[in-house]
Design an enzyme around this catalytic site. Structure first.
Site, short mmCIF file in Angstrom:
data_model
loop_
_atom_site.label_atom_id
_atom_site.label_comp_id
_atom_site.label_asym_id
_atom_site.label_seq_id
_atom_site.Cartn_x
_atom_site.Cartn_y
_atom_site.Cartn_z
N TYR A 221 -37.09 -16.42 18.56
CA TYR A 221 -37.83 -16.26 19.82
C TYR A 221 -36.92 -16.24 21.04
CZ TYR A 221 -42.16 -17.12 17.21
OH TYR A 221 -43.21 -17.02 16.32
N LYS B 186 -35.34 -19.38 4.33
CA LYS B 186 -35.31 -18.19 3.48
C LYS B 186 -33.86 -17.93 3.11
CE LYS B 186 -37.54 -14.59 1.77
NZ LYS B 186 -38.36 -14.72 0.55
N ASP C 5 -41.82 -18.23 1.86
CA ASP C 5 -42.94 -17.52 1.21
C ASP C 5 -43.64 -18.45 0.22
OD1 ASP C 5 -40.48 -17.40 -0.04
OD2 ASP C 5 -40.75 -15.40 -0.89
N ASP D 145 -44.05 -21.78 13.50
CA ASP D 145 -45.19 -21.24 14.25
C ASP D 145 -46.28 -20.81 13.26
OD1 ASP D 145 -46.75 -20.22 16.22
OD2 ASP D 145 -45.41 -18.61 16.81
N ASP E 118 -49.88 -23.17 12.04
CA ASP E 118 -51.23 -22.66 12.26
C ASP E 118 -52.01 -22.65 10.95
OD1 ASP E 118 -50.90 -22.31 14.97
OD2 ASP E 118 -51.84 -20.32 14.96
#
Ligand code: NAD
Length: 359
Positions: free
Chosen positions: A143, A194, A226, A250, A254
């Site tokens: 970000y 990852k 994943d 993020d 959620d």
């Protein structure tokens, strides 16, 4: 024992002021009856601040946030301010507060209260008893990484690009925070990345493993993102604390929030290296229900509990607030978002009354 400290109260927009009011009542109650010793100072933020001062984060609000020991924020945003230039939109105030105060560790607990098992979309046996904490790195990663942009190639095609970047210092400090949090809970930490594909994740794993050597009492595991997203839905109770980067956190936080039923129940904290923090409900300003005294204030009240625990070191008061919330739910009090069709509902202020009575 007196806590002594200043809390910047930033109500914001929409339901922000309504839910913040209930959080402030809890602080005032603990000031009066338990010697909490906190001074609350208010300032405008978001769209409300733009209307008053022409900026979503006026200098005086930022100065108060910097001076205070903790910040309690409602929510910002709304249709009225959507067409403003990006730097004047309400959401910009949140991003500026995070970066100005170096709030790099975002803590999002996902706890399912036994009384609300029916409010989750997952089967009761999968979610009942759920109590996990996601620690998300908040001021680095893709970000913020450079270079970023959209460029036009020689042949006229456009290419969009971002950079996922973490240095050792950033990884080390978020890992330290996560290990310390795990130590106060069930001493299990899962680092999510990852590393099979990304070099930045390879370094992440190496540094987290290294930090783990100083925390032999915490069981460290590693999981690819994943798989972690699948495991969160399949068997969320296997997790105690998850630590992960900005982008992965993020998305995963959620997903985890929905395990618990309503967004109106979820608190959060964003902390710096000295445990100064900004505490806020996970939800937004909910313009669709603003001004009607029907918003659920429990996410804000639970954020107050997190504030007592993390910034003021008052686990005793945090537990009392959490226990009072549990008791109000056990007594059958429900705002509309957490009620089943047959349950009567109460308003924002009445839910505040119920928690205060239980306190
Ligand atoms: P939202 O979280 O405000 O609302 C989503 C849905 O959940 C709505 O139906 C709303 O009524 C409901 N809801 C939210 N909080 C609730 C509560 N406490 N009790 C009962 N129901 C609740 O998200 P949105 O609608 O996507 O965004 C609305 C505005 O909020 C936008 O301007 C957005 O930018 C802003 N926003 C702000 C923050 C923040 O301040 N941290 C976070 C997310 C969105």
């Amino acid at each position: 024992m007196s806590t002594n400290g200043t809390v910047a109260i930033l109500p914001g927009d929409g339901i922000g002021p309504e839910v913040i009011e209930q959080g402030v009542r809890i602080i005032e109650h603990l000031n009066q009856h338990s010697g909490a010793g906190l001074v609350c100072e208010r300032a405008p933020v978001g769209g409300a601040a733009y209307d008053l001062h022409g900026h979503p984060l006026p200098a005086a609000t930022l100065a108060l946030a910097k001076r205070a020991d903790a910040i309690l924020l409602g929510a910002v945003g709304g249709k009225k301010w959507e067409s403003l230039p990006r730097e004047l939109r309400p959401e910009q105030a949140l991003l500026s507060l995070r970066s100005e105060l170096n709030l790099f560790a975002n803590l999002r607990p996902a706890i399912l209260f036994p009384e609300l098992v029916a409010a989750s979309t997952l089967k009761p046996e999968v979610v009942s008893g759920l109590d996990l904490m996601i620690v998300r790195e908040l001021t680095g990663g893709i970000y913020f990484g450079q270079p970023r942009g959209i460029r036009t190639e020689a042949d006229g095609t456009r290419t969009g690009y971002n950079t996922m970047v973490y240095n050792e210092t950033e990884i080390r400090r978020i890992a330290e925070s996560a290990f310390q949090i795990a130590r106060l809970r069930n001493r299990r930490l899962c680092s999510v990345e990852k590393a099979n594909v990304l070099e930045v994740s390879e370094l992440w794993r190496e540094i987290v493993t290294d930090v783990g050597r100083s925390y032999p009492d915490v069981e460290l595991s590693h999981m690819y993102v994943d798989n972690a997203s699948m495991q969160l839905i399949k068997a969320p109770k296997q997790f105690d604390v998850i630590v992960t980067s900005n982008l992965f956190g993020d998305i995963l936080s959620d997903a985890a929030s929905m395990l618990t039923g309503s967004i109106g129940m979820l608190p959060s904290a964003s902390l710096d290296a000295k445990q100064k923090g900004m505490y806020e409900p996970v939800h937004g300003s909910a313009p669709d229900i603003a001004g009607r005294n029907i918003a659920n204030p429990l996410a804000t009240i639970l954020s107050v509990a997190m504030m007592f625990r993390s910034t003021f070191g008052r686990n005793d008061l945090a537990q009392r607030v959490e226990h009072a919330v549990r008791q109000a739910l056990a007594q059958g009090y429900r705002t509309g978002d957490i009620a089943t069709a047959s349950q009567p509902t109460i308003g924002t202020r009445e839910m505040g009354d119920a928690v205060l009575a239980a306190l």
